[in-house]
Write a protein that holds these residues in place. Structure first.
Motif, PDB file in Angstrom:
ATOM      1  N   ALA A  59     -16.493  20.382  66.942  1.00  0.00           N
ATOM      2  CA  ALA A  59     -17.953  20.236  67.065  1.00  0.00           C
ATOM      3  C   ALA A  59     -18.514  20.908  68.319  1.00  0.00           C
ATOM      4  CB  ALA A  59     -18.333  18.757  67.048  1.00  0.00           C
ATOM      5  N   ALA A  60     -17.807  20.782  69.441  1.00  0.00           N
ATOM      6  CA  ALA A  60     -18.328  21.355  70.694  1.00  0.00           C
ATOM      7  C   ALA A  60     -18.362  22.885  70.606  1.00  0.00           C
ATOM      8  CB  ALA A  60     -17.484  20.901  71.886  1.00  0.00           C
ATOM      9  N   ARG A  61     -17.299  23.475  70.083  1.00  0.00           N
ATOM     10  CA  ARG A  61     -17.254  24.940  69.962  1.00  0.00           C
ATOM     11  C   ARG A  61     -18.338  25.426  68.997  1.00  0.00           C
ATOM     12  NH1 ARG A  61     -15.400  28.866  66.800  1.00  0.00           N
ATOM     13  NH2 ARG A  61     -14.574  27.399  65.281  1.00  0.00           N
ATOM     14  N   LYS A  62     -18.486  24.723  67.881  1.00  0.00           N
ATOM     15  CA  LYS A  62     -19.497  25.124  66.887  1.00  0.00           C
ATOM     16  C   LYS A  62     -20.910  25.029  67.468  1.00  0.00           C
ATOM     17  CE  LYS A  62     -16.707  23.983  62.846  1.00  0.00           C
ATOM     18  NZ  LYS A  62     -16.404  22.934  61.863  1.00  0.00           N
ATOM     19  N   GLN A  63     -21.156  23.970  68.251  1.00  0.00           N
ATOM     20  CA  GLN A  63     -22.473  23.813  68.869  1.00  0.00           C
ATOM     21  C   GLN A  63     -22.717  24.935  69.872  1.00  0.00           C
ATOM     22  OE1 GLN A  63     -24.917  21.332  68.058  1.00  0.00           O
ATOM     23  NE2 GLN A  63     -26.004  22.974  69.084  1.00  0.00           N
ATOM     24  N   LEU A  64     -21.697  25.268  70.648  1.00  0.00           N
ATOM     25  CA  LEU A  64     -21.809  26.344  71.624  1.00  0.00           C
ATOM     26  C   LEU A  64     -22.160  27.660  70.918  1.00  0.00           C
ATOM     27  CD1 LEU A  64     -21.529  26.853  74.660  1.00  0.00           C
ATOM     28  CD2 LEU A  64     -19.100  27.297  74.293  1.00  0.00           C
ATOM     29  N   LEU A  65     -21.491  27.947  69.813  1.00  0.00           N
ATOM     30  CA  LEU A  65     -21.768  29.185  69.072  1.00  0.00           C
ATOM     31  C   LEU A  65     -23.189  29.194  68.499  1.00  0.00           C
ATOM     32  CD1 LEU A  65     -18.325  29.744  67.291  1.00  0.00           C
ATOM     33  CD2 LEU A  65     -19.188  30.809  69.385  1.00  0.00           C
ATOM     34  N   LYS A  66     -23.674  28.028  68.074  1.00  0.00           N
ATOM     35  CA  LYS A  66     -25.075  27.936  67.596  1.00  0.00           C
ATOM     36  C   LYS A  66     -26.034  28.285  68.725  1.00  0.00           C
ATOM     37  CE  LYS A  66     -24.696  24.322  64.125  1.00  0.00           C
ATOM     38  NZ  LYS A  66     -24.812  22.872  64.000  1.00  0.00           N
ATOM     39  N   PHE A  67     -25.746  27.740  69.916  1.00  0.00           N
ATOM     40  CA  PHE A  67     -26.598  28.035  71.078  1.00  0.00           C
ATOM     41  C   PHE A  67     -26.544  29.521  71.420  1.00  0.00           C
ATOM     42  CE2 PHE A  67     -26.215  23.458  72.933  1.00  0.00           C
ATOM     43  CZ  PHE A  67     -27.235  23.029  72.096  1.00  0.00           C
ATOM     44  N   PHE A  68     -25.350  30.132  71.322  1.00  0.00           N
ATOM     45  CA  PHE A  68     -25.219  31.569  71.573  1.00  0.00           C
ATOM     46  C   PHE A  68     -26.144  32.342  70.638  1.00  0.00           C
ATOM     47  CE2 PHE A  68     -20.498  31.574  73.196  1.00  0.00           C
ATOM     48  CZ  PHE A  68     -20.888  30.855  74.321  1.00  0.00           C
ATOM     49  N   GLN A  69     -26.148  31.953  69.364  1.00  0.00           N
ATOM     50  CA  GLN A  69     -27.005  32.640  68.374  1.00  0.00           C
ATOM     51  C   GLN A  69     -28.476  32.470  68.720  1.00  0.00           C
ATOM     52  OE1 GLN A  69     -25.654  30.886  64.656  1.00  0.00           O
ATOM     53  NE2 GLN A  69     -24.605  32.785  64.093  1.00  0.00           N
ATOM     54  N   THR A  70     -28.836  31.258  69.152  1.00  0.00           N
ATOM     55  CA  THR A  70     -30.227  30.971  69.495  1.00  0.00           C
ATOM     56  C   THR A  70     -30.701  31.862  70.641  1.00  0.00           C
ATOM     57  OG1 THR A  70     -29.949  28.673  68.799  1.00  0.00           O
ATOM     58  CG2 THR A  70     -31.826  29.149  70.226  1.00  0.00           C
ATOM     59  N   LEU A  71     -29.861  32.009  71.659  1.00  0.00           N
ATOM     60  CA  LEU A  71     -30.259  32.784  72.845  1.00  0.00           C
ATOM     61  C   LEU A  71     -30.081  34.285  72.644  1.00  0.00           C
ATOM     62  CD1 LEU A  71     -28.833  30.662  75.786  1.00  0.00           C
ATOM     63  CD2 LEU A  71     -31.193  30.856  75.054  1.00  0.00           C
ATOM     64  N   GLY A  72     -29.118  34.662  71.830  1.00  0.00           N
ATOM     65  CA  GLY A  72     -28.847  36.076  71.599  1.00  0.00           C
ATOM     66  C   GLY A  72     -27.761  36.598  72.521  1.00  0.00           C
ATOM     67  N   VAL A  73     -27.078  37.641  72.055  1.00  0.00           N
ATOM     68  CA  VAL A  73     -25.905  38.152  72.775  1.00  0.00           C
ATOM     69  C   VAL A  73     -26.246  38.790  74.116  1.00  0.00           C
ATOM     70  CG1 VAL A  73     -24.392  38.478  70.775  1.00  0.00           C
ATOM     71  CG2 VAL A  73     -25.999  40.282  71.423  1.00  0.00           C
ATOM     72  N   ASN A  74     -27.498  39.146  74.335  1.00  0.00           N
ATOM     73  CA  ASN A  74     -27.868  39.806  75.589  1.00  0.00           C
ATOM     74  C   ASN A  74     -28.185  38.824  76.713  1.00  0.00           C
ATOM     75  OD1 ASN A  74     -27.589  42.354  74.396  1.00  0.00           O
ATOM     76  ND2 ASN A  74     -29.654  42.232  73.557  1.00  0.00           N
ATOM     77  N   SER A  75     -28.142  37.533  76.399  1.00  0.00           N
ATOM     78  CA  SER A  75     -28.437  36.526  77.413  1.00  0.00           C
ATOM     79  C   SER A  75     -27.301  36.451  78.437  1.00  0.00           C
ATOM     80  CB  SER A  75     -28.607  35.167  76.734  1.00  0.00           C
ATOM     81  OG  SER A  75     -28.326  34.123  77.622  1.00  0.00           O
ATOM     82  N   GLU A  76     -27.672  36.412  79.707  1.00  0.00           N
ATOM     83  CA  GLU A  76     -26.695  36.324  80.797  1.00  0.00           C
ATOM     84  C   GLU A  76     -25.848  35.059  80.652  1.00  0.00           C
ATOM     85  OE1 GLU A  76     -24.425  37.182  83.995  1.00  0.00           O
ATOM     86  OE2 GLU A  76     -25.873  38.541  83.077  1.00  0.00           O
ATOM     87  N   GLU A  77     -26.496  33.934  80.330  1.00  0.00           N
ATOM     88  CA  GLU A  77     -25.763  32.667  80.171  1.00  0.00           C
ATOM     89  C   GLU A  77     -24.728  32.764  79.058  1.00  0.00           C
ATOM     90  OE1 GLU A  77     -29.939  31.179  81.491  1.00  0.00           O
ATOM     91  OE2 GLU A  77     -29.196  32.695  80.104  1.00  0.00           O
ATOM     92  N   VAL A  78     -25.100  33.438  77.973  1.00  0.00           N
ATOM     93  CA  VAL A  78     -24.184  33.601  76.843  1.00  0.00           C
ATOM     94  C   VAL A  78     -22.978  34.443  77.263  1.00  0.00           C
ATOM     95  CG1 VAL A  78     -23.882  34.615  74.546  1.00  0.00           C
ATOM     96  CG2 VAL A  78     -25.918  33.254  75.044  1.00  0.00           C
TER      97      VAL A  78
END
Length: 91
Positions: A59-78
């Motif tokens: 669940a934690a990894r899946k949630q993290l990947l959802k957040f990555f998608q929300t912010l986009g690959v160009n986000s510094e945090e991602v």
């Protein structure tokens, strides 16, 4: 009235008292993300993955990947969190 900030503080207290409760960490990370505390949110999920990467069907990894998608690959945090995730998964 009970605000999102109150909810956030309440969840933080619970996580501090129960640092190994991965459901609480997941709930708090979602609340932090919703409150634009991206780095804190990601760090919480990464720490959960370190404790038990397979908990609740990852669940934690899946949630993290959802957040990555929300912010986009160009986000510094991602970018930073992706590196950390790789380090955890492949260590």
């Amino acid at each position: 009235s009970y605000t999102a900030i109150d909810q956030l503080e309440s969840l933080k207290e619970k996580v501090n008292k129960n640092p190994d409760d991965l459901q609480l960490k997941l709930d708090l990370s979602i609340a932090l993300f919703g409150n634009d505390q991206i780095e804190d949110s990601f760090n919480l999920l990464l720490s959960s993955i370190k404790i038990d990467r397979n908990w609740n069907e990852q669940a934690a990894r899946k949630q993290l990947l959802k957040f990555f998608q929300t912010l986009g690959v160009n986000s510094e945090e991602v970018t930073v969190a992706r590196r950390q995730l790789s380090a955890i998964l492949f260590s």
